[in-house]
Design a protein around this motif. Structure first.
Motif, PDB file in Angstrom:
ATOM      1  N   ALA A 181       0.826  -1.206   0.000  1.00  0.00           N
ATOM      2  CA  ALA A 181       0.000   0.000   0.000  1.00  0.00           C
ATOM      3  C   ALA A 181       0.863   1.260   0.000  1.00  0.00           C
ATOM      4  O   ALA A 181       0.411   2.332  -0.378  1.00  0.00           O
ATOM      5  CB  ALA A 181      -0.940  -0.008   1.196  1.00  0.00           C
ATOM      6  N   GLU A 182       2.123   1.112   0.420  1.00  0.00           N
ATOM      7  CA  GLU A 182       2.994   2.285   0.452  1.00  0.00           C
ATOM      8  C   GLU A 182       3.395   2.747  -0.947  1.00  0.00           C
ATOM      9  O   GLU A 182       3.748   3.903  -1.148  1.00  0.00           O
ATOM     10  CB  GLU A 182       4.262   1.976   1.260  1.00  0.00           C
ATOM     11  N   VAL A 183       3.403   1.809  -1.898  1.00  0.00           N
ATOM     12  CA  VAL A 183       3.849   2.203  -3.238  1.00  0.00           C
ATOM     13  C   VAL A 183       2.767   2.174  -4.296  1.00  0.00           C
ATOM     14  O   VAL A 183       2.939   2.730  -5.380  1.00  0.00           O
ATOM     15  CB  VAL A 183       5.006   1.314  -3.725  1.00  0.00           C
ATOM     16  N   LEU A 184       1.670   1.474  -4.018  1.00  0.00           N
ATOM     17  CA  LEU A 184       0.632   1.365  -5.043  1.00  0.00           C
ATOM     18  C   LEU A 184      -0.694   1.863  -4.496  1.00  0.00           C
ATOM     19  O   LEU A 184      -1.061   1.564  -3.355  1.00  0.00           O
ATOM     20  CB  LEU A 184       0.462  -0.101  -5.482  1.00  0.00           C
ATOM     21  N   THR A 185      -1.428   2.601  -5.314  1.00  0.00           N
ATOM     22  CA  THR A 185      -2.779   2.990  -4.924  1.00  0.00           C
ATOM     23  C   THR A 185      -3.708   1.829  -5.249  1.00  0.00           C
ATOM     24  O   THR A 185      -3.352   0.954  -6.043  1.00  0.00           O
ATOM     25  CB  THR A 185      -3.240   4.218  -5.729  1.00  0.00           C
ATOM     26  N   PRO A 186      -4.879   1.794  -4.646  1.00  0.00           N
ATOM     27  CA  PRO A 186      -5.823   0.702  -4.947  1.00  0.00           C
ATOM     28  C   PRO A 186      -6.067   0.543  -6.447  1.00  0.00           C
ATOM     29  O   PRO A 186      -6.107  -0.572  -6.956  1.00  0.00           O
ATOM     30  CB  PRO A 186      -7.095   1.130  -4.221  1.00  0.00           C
ATOM     31  N   VAL A 187      -6.232   1.650  -7.152  1.00  0.00           N
ATOM     32  CA  VAL A 187      -6.486   1.555  -8.589  1.00  0.00           C
ATOM     33  C   VAL A 187      -5.292   0.907  -9.290  1.00  0.00           C
ATOM     34  O   VAL A 187      -5.448   0.056 -10.172  1.00  0.00           O
ATOM     35  CB  VAL A 187      -6.771   2.945  -9.195  1.00  0.00           C
ATOM     36  N   GLN A 188      -4.097   1.281  -8.873  1.00  0.00           N
ATOM     37  CA  GLN A 188      -2.907   0.680  -9.482  1.00  0.00           C
ATOM     38  C   GLN A 188      -2.842  -0.814  -9.199  1.00  0.00           C
ATOM     39  O   GLN A 188      -2.437  -1.606 -10.039  1.00  0.00           O
ATOM     40  CB  GLN A 188      -1.646   1.366  -8.943  1.00  0.00           C
ATOM     41  N   MET A 189      -3.249  -1.186  -7.990  1.00  0.00           N
ATOM     42  CA  MET A 189      -3.237  -2.613  -7.644  1.00  0.00           C
ATOM     43  C   MET A 189      -4.148  -3.396  -8.575  1.00  0.00           C
ATOM     44  O   MET A 189      -3.780  -4.438  -9.101  1.00  0.00           O
ATOM     45  CB  MET A 189      -3.685  -2.814  -6.196  1.00  0.00           C
ATOM     46  N   ILE A 190      -5.354  -2.869  -8.751  1.00  0.00           N
ATOM     47  CA  ILE A 190      -6.313  -3.577  -9.610  1.00  0.00           C
ATOM     48  C   ILE A 190      -5.792  -3.611 -11.051  1.00  0.00           C
ATOM     49  O   ILE A 190      -5.851  -4.642 -11.721  1.00  0.00           O
ATOM     50  CB  ILE A 190      -7.701  -2.917  -9.531  1.00  0.00           C
ATOM     51  N   THR A 191      -5.245  -2.492 -11.500  1.00  0.00           N
ATOM     52  CA  THR A 191      -4.715  -2.457 -12.859  1.00  0.00           C
ATOM     53  C   THR A 191      -3.598  -3.484 -13.028  1.00  0.00           C
ATOM     54  O   THR A 191      -3.577  -4.248 -13.993  1.00  0.00           O
ATOM     55  CB  THR A 191      -4.152  -1.055 -13.182  1.00  0.00           C
ATOM     56  N   LEU A 192      -2.703  -3.529 -12.051  1.00  0.00           N
ATOM     57  CA  LEU A 192      -1.603  -4.492 -12.124  1.00  0.00           C
ATOM     58  C   LEU A 192      -2.138  -5.927 -12.164  1.00  0.00           C
ATOM     59  O   LEU A 192      -1.659  -6.772 -12.922  1.00  0.00           O
ATOM     60  CB  LEU A 192      -0.670  -4.307 -10.922  1.00  0.00           C
ATOM     61  N   ALA A 193      -3.168  -6.182 -11.356  1.00  0.00           N
ATOM     62  CA  ALA A 193      -3.755  -7.523 -11.342  1.00  0.00           C
ATOM     63  C   ALA A 193      -4.354  -7.866 -12.702  1.00  0.00           C
ATOM     64  O   ALA A 193      -4.198  -8.985 -13.201  1.00  0.00           O
ATOM     65  CB  ALA A 193      -4.806  -7.628 -10.242  1.00  0.00           C
ATOM     66  N   VAL A 194      -5.020  -6.895 -13.319  1.00  0.00           N
ATOM     67  CA  VAL A 194      -5.642  -7.166 -14.622  1.00  0.00           C
ATOM     68  C   VAL A 194      -4.578  -7.450 -15.684  1.00  0.00           C
ATOM     69  O   VAL A 194      -4.696  -8.414 -16.450  1.00  0.00           O
ATOM     70  CB  VAL A 194      -6.552  -5.991 -15.066  1.00  0.00           C
ATOM     71  N   VAL A 195      -3.509  -6.636 -15.717  1.00  0.00           N
ATOM     72  CA  VAL A 195      -2.458  -6.932 -16.707  1.00  0.00           C
ATOM     73  C   VAL A 195      -1.895  -8.325 -16.436  1.00  0.00           C
ATOM     74  O   VAL A 195      -1.727  -9.117 -17.357  1.00  0.00           O
ATOM     75  CB  VAL A 195      -1.234  -5.971 -16.613  1.00  0.00           C
ATOM     76  N   SER A 196      -1.591  -8.615 -15.169  1.00  0.00           N
ATOM     77  CA  SER A 196      -0.969  -9.898 -14.847  1.00  0.00           C
ATOM     78  C   SER A 196      -1.850 -11.069 -15.255  1.00  0.00           C
ATOM     79  O   SER A 196      -1.375 -12.091 -15.709  1.00  0.00           O
ATOM     80  CB  SER A 196      -0.687 -10.000 -13.354  1.00  0.00           C
ATOM     81  N   MET A 197      -3.145 -10.900 -15.068  1.00  0.00           N
ATOM     82  CA  MET A 197      -4.075 -11.975 -15.412  1.00  0.00           C
ATOM     83  C   MET A 197      -3.962 -12.366 -16.881  1.00  0.00           C
ATOM     84  O   MET A 197      -3.926 -13.529 -17.225  1.00  0.00           O
ATOM     85  CB  MET A 197      -5.505 -11.505 -15.166  1.00  0.00           C
TER      86      MET A 197
ATOM     87  N   LEU B 237      -7.791   0.580 -20.005  1.00  0.00           N
ATOM     88  CA  LEU B 237      -9.184   1.021 -19.924  1.00  0.00           C
ATOM     89  C   LEU B 237      -9.692   0.895 -18.492  1.00  0.00           C
ATOM     90  O   LEU B 237     -10.364   1.786 -17.972  1.00  0.00           O
ATOM     91  CB  LEU B 237     -10.055   0.194 -20.884  1.00  0.00           C
ATOM     92  N   VAL B 238      -9.365  -0.230 -17.857  1.00  0.00           N
ATOM     93  CA  VAL B 238      -9.785  -0.438 -16.472  1.00  0.00           C
ATOM     94  C   VAL B 238      -9.235   0.685 -15.597  1.00  0.00           C
ATOM     95  O   VAL B 238      -9.936   1.261 -14.758  1.00  0.00           O
ATOM     96  CB  VAL B 238      -9.294  -1.815 -15.959  1.00  0.00           C
ATOM     97  N   TYR B 239      -7.961   1.013 -15.834  1.00  0.00           N
ATOM     98  CA  TYR B 239      -7.326   2.064 -15.043  1.00  0.00           C
ATOM     99  C   TYR B 239      -8.078   3.388 -15.209  1.00  0.00           C
ATOM    100  O   TYR B 239      -8.384   4.075 -14.241  1.00  0.00           O
ATOM    101  CB  TYR B 239      -5.870   2.215 -15.481  1.00  0.00           C
ATOM    102  N   ARG B 240      -8.402   3.697 -16.448  1.00  0.00           N
ATOM    103  CA  ARG B 240      -9.081   4.967 -16.688  1.00  0.00           C
ATOM    104  C   ARG B 240     -10.484   4.977 -16.090  1.00  0.00           C
ATOM    105  O   ARG B 240     -10.927   5.961 -15.517  1.00  0.00           O
ATOM    106  CB  ARG B 240      -9.147   5.240 -18.190  1.00  0.00           C
ATOM    107  N   LEU B 241     -11.136   3.855 -16.216  1.00  0.00           N
ATOM    108  CA  LEU B 241     -12.499   3.761 -15.699  1.00  0.00           C
ATOM    109  C   LEU B 241     -12.501   3.887 -14.175  1.00  0.00           C
ATOM    110  O   LEU B 241     -13.269   4.653 -13.591  1.00  0.00           O
ATOM    111  CB  LEU B 241     -13.104   2.415 -16.125  1.00  0.00           C
ATOM    112  N   LEU B 242     -11.598   3.130 -13.515  1.00  0.00           N
ATOM    113  CA  LEU B 242     -11.575   3.143 -12.053  1.00  0.00           C
ATOM    114  C   LEU B 242     -11.122   4.496 -11.515  1.00  0.00           C
ATOM    115  O   LEU B 242     -11.512   4.898 -10.428  1.00  0.00           O
ATOM    116  CB  LEU B 242     -10.660   2.036 -11.522  1.00  0.00           C
ATOM    117  N   SER B 243     -10.284   5.169 -12.304  1.00  0.00           N
ATOM    118  CA  SER B 243      -9.790   6.466 -11.838  1.00  0.00           C
ATOM    119  C   SER B 243     -10.919   7.483 -11.726  1.00  0.00           C
ATOM    120  O   SER B 243     -10.814   8.461 -10.993  1.00  0.00           O
ATOM    121  CB  SER B 243      -8.721   6.996 -12.791  1.00  0.00           C
ATOM    122  N   LEU B 244     -12.000   7.233 -12.454  1.00  0.00           N
ATOM    123  CA  LEU B 244     -13.141   8.135 -12.383  1.00  0.00           C
ATOM    124  C   LEU B 244     -13.785   8.071 -11.003  1.00  0.00           C
ATOM    125  O   LEU B 244     -14.379   9.012 -10.521  1.00  0.00           O
ATOM    126  CB  LEU B 244     -14.184   7.759 -13.447  1.00  0.00           C
TER     127      LEU B 244
END
Ligand SMILES: Nc1nc2c(ncn2[C@@H]2O[C@H](COP(=O)(O)OP(=O)(O)OP(=O)(O)O)[C@@H](O)[C@H]2O)c(=O)[nH]1
Ligand SMILES: [Mg+2]
Lengths: 81, 644
Positions: free
Chosen positions: B580-596, B634-641
């Motif tokens: 949590a110190e280096v990634l925001t929740p949105v970044q976490m989800i985005t990273l998970a989606v790319v990794s998937m 796209l997920v990143y942009r959507l969640l950032s809203l």
């Protein structure tokens, strides 16, 4: 629904209903595959499970359970008994 | 010249009869077993030393016929005919006697030295099935040995019998069918003398009448004049029986098997419904079945998450005290820090990845051994047809949840090449246990469980859409499902433990070294001052499009080796698991989606390559990389809203 009588498709049988296989029209390979599993013309077959919408049916033949896709089951003609 | 002290044994039988269990017992190996037909996809070889003999044991995939309908069947019969094993052990499932004996008859037609292992007699007894083995033996003129493969009961006697047959020889039993069939077979085989083929004349005659395509082709090349004769005889059979001659032969076997069963077995069920049947009242029910499935699969994910988090935090406390100890006793010199970074990589692997991956495997193995997987196939068949495959594809998906490699390999249970490829591609989109490390260990832990579950649902939707598109692109009709439904069985604990141990071993021997090397490489890149350059090179994608920190660039490159490395290396690099110190929740989800989705890991790509050629493997890889990057952006942009 009457339980005996005229030939109908396997999918028209209800759970628990049995019948005798009259013909299998699912194409040569599938028919042969079924025959090798003991399900040829004249075999007694019992429907154990039907499923929602157009899902498969689970039947019992030669004392073994078998799942058949809907499309295939619809091409199997049985005489309810 | 065959070695006198060497015996070759082939295990042959229908699917899910216990062949691999017997193979494991004899050869001391831990090949995977599972309570559904089609678990073993390739022949397995092993050796046993017993009573001065070296015994080569071969386990074949389960097959239902020796007519060329599938590749496995062709391989099996060629093997038996060409290699002439000293003994063929036919594993017969006592609880499905009649169906199994149909195959036994086909083996007898081959006139090979046959021993029948009547397996699963424990379950048969519970079901109230009594089989007179003496009588069965007489009927087939082949030894019959009752066995319980998972306990090893009867397997010594079985091997003694093998040696006896080898030493004393055994006249294989001859099966005689009905009069009309026999007369056709006789007429045909009389003209089949000296074909130069390895098969017996009688066997060729039967296969010709059965319209076996391979044998028919062979004969039409060497004895074209016989094809007319064959067709006349087929007509004769068809006129008498009223259906195709290939069915006439199959039917004859079925009747024969039924006859034998009626003479040798008695059914005296203790109660009307067995435990398995009672369970099936709900687990395959039209409505309740789906509810149970959601509960079981949901429960599986929840258990993995809860257990994983707990284990992970326990390990964290242990390991952090080690670090303090290291600093105190080894110091903070340059070399000490470098070696700690190697150790840290391995610790991070154990702390972050193992707690999720192991429970995942254990639960999947339990479900497989129990027999639930086949129920899922039954329930999902309908939905699977919408994406161009049938219910058995679900088996590959579920195996893929553990690891995509066996998932892709298991696609061989699909009947057509089109379906195999289609299923394999979809399996590469299934989030494997390595991805679950990121989904649970990152998103689940720091953003919320609901988001982790959401990601799984999201993956399912993506797989469905991909399946829809793919099935449109790859022309062909979906094959219909034909699947034997196994009874539920008590999961075999030893098999589960051994299979889990295998997964653990892979961790020790493959993942750990990779982590150490990757750790050192990253450190070296760092020390050489190349990190900014690499990060800059990747940053148009990672930073600008995906909104991730620049360091993720190199992590995603290493993630191609094994996906859990993405998180493990991040932890090792940061020296903490406080993501949590280096990634925001949105970044976490985005990273998970790319990794998937971004690339099937290297092992999966190589399986795709092996099974479907490099062109397709490369195409799948490239498309998935582009797709994942596009989607995650796209997920990143959507969640950032939204404000997470
Ligand atoms: N109760 C009981 N279970 C058994 C016995 N033999 C095997 N099993 C279980 O039956 C299932 C199938 O066993 P496998 O050895 O995988 O069967 P197989 O014939 O190799 O199956 P395929 O490779 O799919 O053809 C597993 O869940 C085993 O644990 C037995 O004698 N008794
Ligand atoms: Mg097996």
């Amino acid at each position: 629904m009457d339980t005996s009588g005229k030939p109908r498709s396997l999918i028209d049988l209800q759970e628990g209903q049995s019948g005798i296989v009259l013909s299998l029209n699912g194409g040569r390979n599938l028919t042969k595959r079924l025959a090798d599993l003991g399900m040829g013309p004249g075999t007694r077959i019992t429907v154990l499970r039907t499923s929602l919408f157009s899902g498969p049916v689970q039947v019992e033949v030669t004392g073994s359970k078998l799942v058949l896709g809907r499309g295939l089951a619809s091409k199997i003609l049985v005489e309810p008994r | 010249m065959k070695d006198n002290k060497r015996i070759s044994v082939v295990l042959a039988g229908q699917g899910n009869t216990g062949k691999t269990s017997i193979f494991n017992y004899y050869t001391g190996s831990h090949q995977h077993t599972g309570n559904w037909a089609g678990k073993t996809i390739e022949k397995l070889e092993g050796t046993l030393y017993y009573k001065d003999y070296t015994i080569d044991v071969l386990d074949l995939p389960g097959i239902y016929s020796l007519t060329t309908l599938s590749v496995e069947e062709l391989i099996a019969r060629e093997y038996i005919i060409k290699h002439k094993p000293d003994v063929v052990i036919n594993i017969v499932d006592a609880t499905n006697l009649e169906r199994n004996l149909i195959f036994t008859l086909q083996l007898l037609e081959l006139e090979c030295p046959l021993i029948i292992a009547l397996n699963m007699v424990d379950i048969a007894k519970k079901k109230g099935i009594e089989i007179d083995t003496g009588k069965l033996q007489e009927k087939f003129n082949a030894p019959v040995i009752p066995t319980i493969a998972k306990r090893g009961t009867g397997l010594t006697e079985l091997m003694d019998k093998v040696i006896e047959v080898k030493e004393n020889g055994h006249e294989p039993g001859m099966i005689r069918y009905g009069r009309e069939i026999e007369s056709c077979v006789d007429e045909l085989s009389a003209e089949l003398k000296n074909t130069g083929l390895l098969y017996s004349e009688r066997w060729i005659a039967i296969k010709l009448l059965e319209k076996d395509s391979e044998i028919t082709n062979t004969i039409s090349q060497i004895r074209p004049e016989l094809i007319r004769r064959k067709e006349t005889l087929e007509k004769r059979l068809e006129e008498i029986h009223g259906h195709d001659s290939s069915l006439v032969i199959s039917d004859e076997r079925s009747h024969y098997a039924a006859q034998i069963v009626s003479e040798t077995a008695i059914m005296r069920p203790h109660r009307k419904l067995s435990l398995s049947d009672r369970l099936d009242i709900i687990t395959t029910h039209k409505f309740a079945g789906y509810l149970v499935m959601i509960l079981i699969v949901g429960g599986m994910f929840l258990t993995v998450f809860k257990l994983g988090n707990w284990l992970s935090s326990v390990l964290e406390t242990v390991f952090s005290s080690w670090h303090n100890w290291w600093i105190a006793s080894v110091g903070e010199t340059f070399l000490a820090s470098l070696s700690w970074s190697a150790i840290e990589g391995v610790l991070a692997l154990v702390e972050i990845a193992l707690p999720y991956i192991l429970p995942f495997y254990i639960i999947l193995y339990i479900l497989e051994e129990w027999g639930y997987i086949a129920r899922i196939s039954f329930l999902m068949d309908n939905l699977m047809h919408k994406i161009g495959i049938h219910g058995k594809g679900c088996i590959s998906f579920i195996i893929g949840l553990g690891c995509n490699v066996p998932g892709c390999l298991s696609c061989r249970i699909m009947e057509s090449r089109r379906e195999r490829f289609l299923t394999a591609v979809l399996v590469t989109l299934v989030p494997c246990s390595a991805v679950s490390v990121i989904v649970f260990g990152l998103v689940g832990k720091y953003v919320g469980l609901i988001w982790a579950f959401g990601l799984y649902v999201f993956a399912m939707v993506i797989i469905f859409i991909a399946g829809k598109i793919l099935s449109k692109l790859l022309p062909g009709e979906p094959v219909e499902l034909i699947m034997p439904m196994p009874d539920y069985k008590k999961p075999h604990l030893k098999a589960i433990l051994y299979q889990t141990w295998d997964a653990l071993k892979e961790f020790i021997y493959i993942a750990a070294p990779i982590v150490i090397i990757a750790g050192v490489v990253i450190q070296a890149i760092n020390l050489a001052g190349w990190m900014p350059a690499i990060s800059r090179f990747m940053s148009p994608v990672t930073v600008n499009w995906l909104g991730l920190p620049a360091i993720t660039g190199i992590l995603l490159i290493f993630g191609i080796l094994r996906k859990e490395l993405i998180l493990v290396m991040l932890a090792a690099y940061l020296g903490t698991t406080e993501f949590a110190e280096v990634l925001t929740p949105v970044q976490m989800i985005t990273l998970a989606v790319v990794s998937m989705f971004y690339v099937p890991c290297i092992a999966t790509v190589s399986v795709l390559w092996k099974e479907y050629g490099w062109k397709r493997a490369l195409a799948v890889t490239l498309i998935e990389i582009l797709f994942a990057i596009l989607l995650a952006g796209l997920v990143y942009r959507l969640l950032s809203l939204f404000d997470l």
